[in-house]
Design a protein around this motif. Structure first.
Motif, PDB file in Angstrom:
ATOM      1  N   LYS A   1       0.851  -1.182   0.000  1.00  0.00           N
ATOM      2  CA  LYS A   1       0.000   0.000   0.000  1.00  0.00           C
ATOM      3  C   LYS A   1       0.891   1.238   0.000  1.00  0.00           C
ATOM      4  N   THR A   2       0.282   2.396  -0.138  1.00  0.00           N
ATOM      5  CA  THR A   2       1.055   3.626  -0.255  1.00  0.00           C
ATOM      6  C   THR A   2       1.963   3.834   0.946  1.00  0.00           C
ATOM      7  N   GLU A   3       1.467   3.507   2.147  1.00  0.00           N
ATOM      8  CA  GLU A   3       2.265   3.714   3.358  1.00  0.00           C
ATOM      9  C   GLU A   3       3.535   2.859   3.351  1.00  0.00           C
TER      10      GLU A   3
ATOM     11  N   PHE B   1       1.354  -3.071  -6.511  1.00  0.00           N
ATOM     12  CA  PHE B   1       0.744  -1.856  -5.970  1.00  0.00           C
ATOM     13  C   PHE B   1      -0.454  -1.459  -6.828  1.00  0.00           C
TER      14      PHE B   1
ATOM     15  N   TYR C   1      -2.716   1.199  -7.883  1.00  0.00           N
ATOM     16  CA  TYR C   1      -2.623   2.652  -7.821  1.00  0.00           C
ATOM     17  C   TYR C   1      -3.828   3.358  -8.436  1.00  0.00           C
TER      18      TYR C   1
ATOM     19  N   LEU D   1       3.913   9.609  -5.693  1.00  0.00           N
ATOM     20  CA  LEU D   1       4.181   8.603  -4.666  1.00  0.00           C
ATOM     21  C   LEU D   1       5.386   9.011  -3.824  1.00  0.00           C
TER      22      LEU D   1
END
Length: 205
Positions: A39-41, A60, A62, A166
């Protein structure tokens, strides 16, 4: 038919399929490579490679978009059966992580080979997420459903803009799209039958 778990099911299905391929034939000799959903984190971690593993392929998601070709057709089906049918395209970025460029190339090449060999996820290849007992009746991926994985054609500029948004620097990445992922509503709202009609008439002289 699939319920709200359809998006999660596709991501886990891709992860599981790639891990099976890596188990059958490791891309880097002597290294245990794994595919992992991120995930982004995860990309915000100070050392992303430590977070996902020294030898890995990150998956990912997105972008989620409606499928333009199937949107109208499934809307027509919904008007007939009373269920909502949302046809989606899921856009993934597959990135290789290793200690050197050659090993990254091997990981990405093995992943692309595996997807080319199994470009359609259906039947037992579709993962069914575990849901809470209260959601046991939620639609799960059916045996007749199929999701196709396609190498997505996007420009280098668009890919670079994606990385600009990102919290990580650009790295070797290949975009894929999964289609068609369908989310259906559990409860239907069938159109009630017409029981009365009012037809006004006007008499002209």
């Amino acid at each position: 038919m699939s319920g709200f778990a359809g998006i999660a099911a596709v991501g886990k299905s891709i992860e599981r399929m790639l891990n099976l391929a890596f188990t059958e034939r490791q891309p880097v000799a002597g290294r245990n490579t794994r595919a992992v959903l991120v995930k982004t984190e995860d990309l915000m971690h100070r050392n992303v490679q430590t977070a996902i593993g020294p030898y890995a392929l990150s998956i990912f998601l997105y972008r989620v978009d409606f499928n333009k070709a199937m949107r109208a057709a499934w809307s027509a089906v919904g008007s007939a059966d009373g269920h909502g049918h949302l046809a989606l395209d899921l856009h993934f970025l597959l990135s290789a992580w290793a200690d050197n460029a050659e090993h990254e190339h091997l990981i990405l090449g093995r992943a692309m080979q595996a997807i080319e060999y199994t470009p359609v996820l259906s039947g037992p290849l579709l993962y069914a997420p575990a849901l809470a007992p209260a959601l046991a009746d939620e639609p799960q991926p059916g045996s007749a459903e199929a999701v196709q994985l396609l190498l997505e054609e996007i420009s280098t500029e668009a890919l670079m803009r994606t990385f600009d948004s990102l919290p990580t620097d650009y790295r070797l990445t290949v975009p894929y799209v999964a289609r068609v992922v369908r989310i259906d509503t559990y409860e239907g709202r069938p159109t009630p039958p017409v029981t009365d009609a009012s037809i006004p008439m006007r008499v002209t002289a």
